[in-house]
Scaffold this active site. Sequence first.
Site, PDB file in Angstrom:
ATOM      1  N   ARG A  36       0.654  -1.031  -0.400  1.00 14.07           N
ATOM      2  CA  ARG A  36       0.097  -0.324   0.053  1.00 14.07           C
ATOM      3  C   ARG A  36       0.946   1.368  -0.098  1.00 14.07           C
ATOM      4  O   ARG A  36      -0.009   2.437  -0.793  1.00 14.07           O
ATOM      5  CB  ARG A  36      -1.169   0.395   1.446  1.00 14.07           C
ATOM      6  CG  ARG A  36      -2.065  -0.590   1.167  1.00 14.07           C
ATOM      7  CD  ARG A  36      -2.732  -1.017   2.195  1.00 14.07           C
ATOM      8  NE  ARG A  36      -2.767  -2.581   2.780  1.00 14.07           N
ATOM      9  CZ  ARG A  36      -1.997  -2.633   3.609  1.00 14.07           C
ATOM     10  NH1 ARG A  36      -3.226  -2.441   4.734  1.00 14.07           N
ATOM     11  NH2 ARG A  36      -1.263  -4.091   4.504  1.00 14.07           N
ATOM     12  N   GLU A  43       5.220 -10.522  13.843  1.00 10.13           N
ATOM     13  CA  GLU A  43       4.405 -11.173  15.746  1.00 10.13           C
ATOM     14  C   GLU A  43       5.491 -12.521  15.671  1.00 10.13           C
ATOM     15  O   GLU A  43       5.471 -13.020  17.175  1.00 10.13           O
ATOM     16  CB  GLU A  43       3.456 -11.126  15.073  1.00 10.13           C
ATOM     17  CG  GLU A  43       2.830 -11.197  16.416  1.00 10.13           C
ATOM     18  CD  GLU A  43       0.906 -10.568  16.736  1.00 10.13           C
ATOM     19  OE1 GLU A  43       0.815 -10.480  15.663  1.00 10.13           O
ATOM     20  OE2 GLU A  43       0.895 -10.946  17.814  1.00 10.13           O
TER      21      GLU A  43
END
Length: 181
Positions: free
Chosen positions: A64, A101
């Site tokens: 993006r 993560e």
Amino acid sequence: MNASIYDELKRAIRTIPDYPKPGIQFRDITTLLGDARAFRLTVDELVRPWTDAAVSRVAGIEARGFILGGAVAHQLRAGFIPIRKKGKLPHTTVRVAYSLEYGIDEMEMHRDAVTPGERIVLVDDLIATGGTAEAAAQLLRNAGAEVLAACFIVDLPELGGSRRLREAGIPVRTLVSFEGH
Ligand code: AMP
């Protein structure tokens, strides 16, 4: 930025609960990009501090950050540099590892994309923990660039990413904030 523009941009972003996994509120900027007025306001507001700053290139983070970064580069009369996930760029690359993560990933940029001393603005849609943007800034700095600033449409301040980047000496510009993850 005045309060009505802030509200307009925030309303143009769609929230998808529990995507891509439970507990995440996904801030979907495709609705903002699809709204001609909101998209233009976003680009105008993002570039405002650097219109006279002699920015030579804008670096966008896949994917993006490419859409936004292209528009920001055009507005600043700057070139554009794509920062991509590993294995996607065709020429010789430089690489940096960063933590996700679960585990680590790597991002790359063409080795000849940056000339030492160049003034670069980094762009992505959203900053959460700041791990992605900090790694991209590291890649640019390793190549000798001066990272003038990093800008994002959305800040998730509770995740501390914008603070982390500022502590790394990079001015941060964000347009709207959301609570939580
Ligand atoms: P971080 O490295 O934690 O700052 O994560 C930033 C990257 O993950 C950006 O490229 C974002 O597009 C994406 N991201 C993280 N959290 C969200 C969220 N809640 N909604 C949409 N995108 C997100």
